[in-house]
Design an enzyme around this catalytic site. Structure first.
Site, PDB file in Angstrom:
ATOM      1  N   GLY A 134       0.837  -1.002   0.077  1.00  0.00           N
ATOM      2  CA  GLY A 134      -0.054  -0.199   0.045  1.00  0.00           C
ATOM      3  C   GLY A 134       0.779   1.007  -0.106  1.00  0.00           C
ATOM      4  O   GLY A 134       0.571   1.981  -0.652  1.00  0.00           O
ATOM      5  N   GLU A 173       0.315 -23.194   1.736  1.00  0.00           N
ATOM      6  CA  GLU A 173       1.518 -23.063   0.664  1.00  0.00           C
ATOM      7  C   GLU A 173       2.474 -23.565   1.726  1.00  0.00           C
ATOM      8  O   GLU A 173       3.425 -24.149   1.460  1.00  0.00           O
ATOM      9  CB  GLU A 173       1.506 -21.718   0.670  1.00  0.00           C
ATOM     10  CG  GLU A 173       0.461 -21.207  -0.577  1.00  0.00           C
ATOM     11  CD  GLU A 173       0.667 -19.876  -1.303  1.00  0.00           C
ATOM     12  OE1 GLU A 173      -0.002 -19.423  -2.248  1.00  0.00           O
ATOM     13  OE2 GLU A 173       1.372 -18.777  -0.648  1.00  0.00           O
TER      14      GLU A 173
HETATM   15  C1  LIG Z   1       2.959 -15.310   4.648  1.00  0.00           C
HETATM   16  C2  LIG Z   1       2.124 -14.320   3.910  1.00  0.00           C
HETATM   17  C3  LIG Z   1       1.621 -14.765   2.588  1.00  0.00           C
HETATM   18  C4  LIG Z   1       0.846 -13.950   1.953  1.00  0.00           C
HETATM   19  N1  LIG Z   1       0.658 -14.293   0.664  1.00  0.00           N
HETATM   20  C5  LIG Z   1      -0.373 -13.561  -0.150  1.00  0.00           C
HETATM   21  C6  LIG Z   1      -0.699 -14.039  -1.370  1.00  0.00           C
HETATM   22  O1  LIG Z   1      -0.324 -15.030  -2.011  1.00  0.00           O
HETATM   23  N2  LIG Z   1      -1.392 -12.948  -2.213  1.00  0.00           N
HETATM   24  C7  LIG Z   1      -1.917 -11.795  -1.772  1.00  0.00           C
HETATM   25  O2  LIG Z   1      -2.333 -10.954  -2.376  1.00  0.00           O
HETATM   26  N3  LIG Z   1      -1.534 -11.291  -0.387  1.00  0.00           N
HETATM   27  C8  LIG Z   1      -0.760 -12.218   0.142  1.00  0.00           C
HETATM   28  N4  LIG Z   1      -0.418 -11.990   1.747  1.00  0.00           N
HETATM   29  C9  LIG Z   1      -1.037 -10.701   2.308  1.00  0.00           C
HETATM   30  C10 LIG Z   1      -0.300  -9.423   1.807  1.00  0.00           C
HETATM   31  O3  LIG Z   1       1.074  -9.528   1.924  1.00  0.00           O
HETATM   32  C11 LIG Z   1      -0.875  -8.328   2.550  1.00  0.00           C
HETATM   33  O4  LIG Z   1      -2.189  -8.154   2.447  1.00  0.00           O
HETATM   34  C12 LIG Z   1      -0.266  -7.010   1.982  1.00  0.00           C
HETATM   35  O5  LIG Z   1       1.251  -7.067   2.211  1.00  0.00           O
HETATM   36  C13 LIG Z   1      -0.680  -5.582   2.833  1.00  0.00           C
HETATM   37  O6  LIG Z   1      -0.001  -4.559   2.243  1.00  0.00           O
HETATM   38  P1  LIG Z   1       0.290  -3.339   3.169  1.00  0.00           P
HETATM   39  O7  LIG Z   1       0.804  -2.233   2.468  1.00  0.00           O
HETATM   40  O8  LIG Z   1      -1.298  -3.056   4.052  1.00  0.00           O
HETATM   41  O9  LIG Z   1       1.119  -3.917   4.336  1.00  0.00           O
HETATM   42  P2  LIG Z   1       2.428  -4.652   4.369  1.00  0.00           P
HETATM   43  O10 LIG Z   1       2.945  -5.175   3.144  1.00  0.00           O
HETATM   44  O11 LIG Z   1       2.570  -5.501   5.425  1.00  0.00           O
HETATM   45  O12 LIG Z   1       3.493  -3.390   4.788  1.00  0.00           O
HETATM   46  C14 LIG Z   1       3.773  -2.731   5.960  1.00  0.00           C
HETATM   47  C15 LIG Z   1       4.850  -2.022   6.149  1.00  0.00           C
HETATM   48  O13 LIG Z   1       4.712  -1.018   7.392  1.00  0.00           O
HETATM   49  C16 LIG Z   1       5.925  -1.446   7.927  1.00  0.00           C
HETATM   50  N5  LIG Z   1       5.782  -1.124   9.366  1.00  0.00           N
HETATM   51  C17 LIG Z   1       4.662  -1.570  10.063  1.00  0.00           C
HETATM   52  N6  LIG Z   1       4.837  -1.031  11.386  1.00  0.00           N
HETATM   53  C18 LIG Z   1       5.832   0.011  11.347  1.00  0.00           C
HETATM   54  C19 LIG Z   1       6.041   0.581  12.377  1.00  0.00           C
HETATM   55  N7  LIG Z   1       5.588   0.845  13.666  1.00  0.00           N
HETATM   56  N8  LIG Z   1       6.982   1.560  11.981  1.00  0.00           N
HETATM   57  C20 LIG Z   1       7.689   1.555  10.874  1.00  0.00           C
HETATM   58  N9  LIG Z   1       7.324   0.876   9.836  1.00  0.00           N
HETATM   59  C21 LIG Z   1       6.375  -0.020  10.196  1.00  0.00           C
HETATM   60  C22 LIG Z   1       6.469  -2.690   7.937  1.00  0.00           C
HETATM   61  O14 LIG Z   1       7.900  -2.866   8.013  1.00  0.00           O
HETATM   62  C23 LIG Z   1       6.066  -3.030   6.336  1.00  0.00           C
HETATM   63  O15 LIG Z   1       7.042  -2.532   5.386  1.00  0.00           O
HETATM   64  C24 LIG Z   1       0.349 -12.730   2.420  1.00  0.00           C
HETATM   65  C25 LIG Z   1       0.834 -12.338   3.790  1.00  0.00           C
HETATM   66  C26 LIG Z   1       1.790 -13.021   4.405  1.00  0.00           C
HETATM   67  C27 LIG Z   1       2.223 -12.629   5.739  1.00  0.00           C
END
Ligand SMILES: Cc1cc2nc3c(=O)[nH]c(=O)nc-3n(C[C@H](O)[C@H](O)[C@H](O)COP(=O)(O)OP(=O)(O)OC[C@H]3O[C@@H](n4cnc5c(N)ncnc54)[C@H](O)[C@@H]3O)c2cc1C
Length: 429
Positions: free
Chosen positions: A17, A172
Site C-alpha cells: 500500500g 502453501e
Molecule cells: C506469509 C504471507 C503470505 C501472503 N500471501 C499472499 C498472497 O499470496 N497474495 C496476496 O495478495 N497477499 C498475500 N499476503 C497478504 C499481503 O502480503 C498483505 O495483504 C499486504 O502485504 C498488505 O499490504 P500493506 O501495505 O497493508 O502492508 P505490508 O505489506 O505488510 O507493509 C507494511 C509495512 O509497514 C512497515 N511498518 C509496520 N509497522 C511499522 C512501524 N511501527 N514503524 C515503521 N514501519 C512499520 C512494515 O515494515 C512494512 O514494510 C500474504 C501475507 C503473508 C504474511
C-alpha cells in the site's frame, strides 16, 4: 525536508500500500516522506519460500531507496513509528517527531496468536524475513538432531512439523514443507526413516482455503494429501510448550515445530488514531479511505477495514495497492481543493500454490487447478516481484528446483548457541 508552500505527506509503511501511495504522488505538488522500520520492501506472498529454503531472503526483498531514485518529491527514512498524535498532526518516531499535512497509514498487519502466549513463545509465524529465516534454521537443525538421535519417539517428534491454519499461507507452507522434507532433505539424510517425517495441517473449520470456492478447497486438500500432508479439520490448537501441541478436546501431537498461520490482526498504530476499530483491530475508514473526523488521515491495506458489497475488502496485496493509488489520488484532489472519490475494489482473483507443481486459482469467474494453475501462479508472482534482477533470479531458482529438486538455500545461518541442558528444546535466536 519539506519545501515552503508545499504540503507534506507522511506515509507510514513501505509495503504494497505504502509503495503504491508513494508512486501515485510522484506528480502531485507535495513533498512525500516515506517511513519504514526496514530499508527494504518485502514481498510477503513468497515469504514461505524463504522458510523452506527454496529462495534466499534477498530475492524477495528489495531496498526502498533505489525504487524511488528518480522520484524527486520523495524522501525515505528508516524509522520505527510508535504513535500518531492526530490533534497536533505529528507522527512519533525513533527519529523524533515528524509533522504532516496529510498522513497515509499503511503499516500492515501483525500475527494474531489469539492470546495463546505459549504458542507465540514456542511457535513460528511468517510475517517478516527474520522470522522466515528462524523457521528455516530451526527445521534444518531439527533434521541434524534427528540423525544423531537413537530414541524413535524423539526422532519422530523432531521430524514432525505442524502448521496451524488452513488459509492460503498455511496451505502453501504445509505443501512446501512436505516437499522439502520428503523429496529434498530426505536425499541429504538417507539414514533417516522416511516414515518418521510427518507434516500435519491443523484447520479449525471444515475446509481449507475457506474464502475460495468449495471445489477449489477440495482440490487443494487432495493436492496436499498427495504431497503427504495430513490435513486435520476441526482441529483447534489450545497450547504448545515447544514439544507437544494441545488440541481442543484433549488430543496432543508431539512436534518440535509449530508454524502459526492461523490469523493476523492490525498493528497498534491504528488504535493510536483514536478512530473506530473493526474486526481484528483494523481502522474503520470512510469509503474515501479517510479516518472519520480526520480527512487529512488515510488508512489503507491490511490496517484498514473497507466495506465492499455485503462484505469487507480482503486483506491481500491487490486491495492494498489499489487503496494506495486511491489515497494518493484523494490527496492530490485535496491539494487541488477537489472532493475525494470513494474507493472501488477491482478483484483480480485469488490463488494459492500447493507444492512445486500444483495450485488453485479463482480468476474472473473461472477456476483452475493443478499444473496450469501453478503456471498462472508462477507468472503472476514473478510479474509482481519488485526489481528486474529479482524476477530473473527467482525464475532461475524455481526452474533449477523444478528440474533438480535442490533447495536454493538450505543453510543454517544463526549464531551457534549450545542447547540448554541436554535436550533439543527449540532455540529461538
Ligand atoms: C506469509 C504471507 C503470505 C501472503 N500471501 C499472499 C498472497 O499470496 N497474495 C496476496 O495478495 N497477499 C498475500 N499476503 C497478504 C499481503 O502480503 C498483505 O495483504 C499486504 O502485504 C498488505 O499490504 P500493506 O501495505 O497493508 O502492508 P505490508 O505489506 O505488510 O507493509 C507494511 C509495512 O509497514 C512497515 N511498518 C509496520 N509497522 C511499522 C512501524 N511501527 N514503524 C515503521 N514501519 C512499520 C512494515 O515494515 C512494512 O514494510 C500474504 C501475507 C503473508 C504474511
Amino acid at each position: 525536508m519539506s519545501r515552503p508552500g508545499r504540503p507534506r505527506v507522511v506515509i507510514v509503511g513501505a509495503g504494497f500500500g505504502g509503495l503504491a501511495a508513494s508512486k501515485g504522488l510522484s506528480r502531485a505538488p507535495v513533498d512525500v516522506l516515506l517511513l519504514d522500520r526496514h530499508n527494504y520492501h518485502l514481498f510477503q506472498p513468497l515469504l514461505y519460500q524463504v522458510s523452506v529454503a527454496a529462495l534466499p531472503p534477498g530475492e524477495i526483498a528489495y531496498p526502498v531507496r533505489p525504487i524511488f531514485r528518480r522520484q524527486r518529491n520523495l524522501e525515505f527514512r528508516v524509522a520505527e513509528v510508535s504513535g500518531i498524535d492526530v490533534a497536533r498532526r505529528v507522527v512519533r518516531t525513533s527519529a523524533g517527531e515528524i509533522s504532516y499535512d496529510h498522513l497515509v497509514l499503511a503499516s500492515g498487519a501483525i500475527t494474531n496468536f489469539f492470546g495463546l502466549d505459549d504458542v507465540a513463545r514456542h511457535g513460528f509465524d511468517l510475517k517478516d524475513l527474520p522470522g522466515a529465516l528462524r523457521l528455516r534454521n530451526h527445521v534444518i537443525r531439527r533434521f541434524e538432531e534427528a540423525i544423531s538421535t537413537e530414541d524413535p519417539a524423539t526422532r519422530r517428534a523432531l521430524l514432525t512439523i505442524a502448521v496451524a491454519g488452513g488459509g492460503p499461507t498455511g496451505v502453501e507452507v504445509a505443501g512446501a514443507v512436505s516437499e522439502l522434507l520428503r523429496r529434498v532433505l530426505r536425499r541429504d539424510y538417507p539414514a533417516l526413516p522416511a516414515g518418521d517425517v510427518r507434516v500435519v495441517l491443523l484447520e479449525g473449520g471444515p475446509r481449507v482455503l475457506a474464502t475460495f470456492p468449495p471445489d477449489l478447497s477440495r482440490a487443494a486438500a487432495d493436492s496436499l494429501a498427495r504431497l503427504g500432508v495430513e490435513v486435520r479439520f476441526g482441529a483447534l490448537v489450545e497450547g504448545y510448550d515447544g514439544r507437544r501441541i494441545r488440541l481442543r478436546g484433549g488430543e496432543t501431537i508431539d512436534a518440535r515445530t509449530l508454524v502459526w498461520a492461523a490469523g493476523v490482526r492490525a498493528g497498534p498504530l491504528g488504535a493510536s488514531l483514536g478512530a473506530p476499530l473493526g474486526r481484528a483491530g483494523r481502522v474503520t475508514v470512510e469509503p474515501t479511505l479517510q479516518v472519520p473526523g480526520h480527512p487529512e488521515v488515510y488508512v489503507i491495506g491490511d490496517a484498514a477495514v473497507v466495506r465492499a458489497g455485503d462484505g469487507e475488502v480482503p486483506a491481500l496485496s491487490p486491495p492494498a495497492i489499489q487503496m494506495g493509488e486511491c489515497a494518493a489520488r484523494n490527496i492530490a484532489r485535496a491539494v487541488a481543493s477537489e472532493p475525494p472519490v470513494p474507493f472501488v475494489y477491482h478483484d483480480p482473483g485469488t490463488m494459492a500454490t500447493i507444492g512445486r507443481s500444483a495450485a488453485v486459482c479463482a480468476i474472473a469467474g473461472f477456476e483452475f487447478t493443478g499444473f496450469f494453475a501453478w503456471l498462472v501462479w508462477l507468472f503472476v508472482h514473478l510479474m509482481k516481484l519488485v526489481g528486474f534482477r529479482n524476477k530473473i533470479v527467482v525464475f532461475v531458482d524455481w526452474a533449477w528446483q523444478y528440474v533438480f529438486y535442490r533447495p536454493a538455500s538450505p543453510l543454517i545461518v544463526e549464531v551457534y548457541r549450545p542447547p540448554v541442558g541436554t535436550d533439543s528444546t527449540p532455540q529461538r535466536t
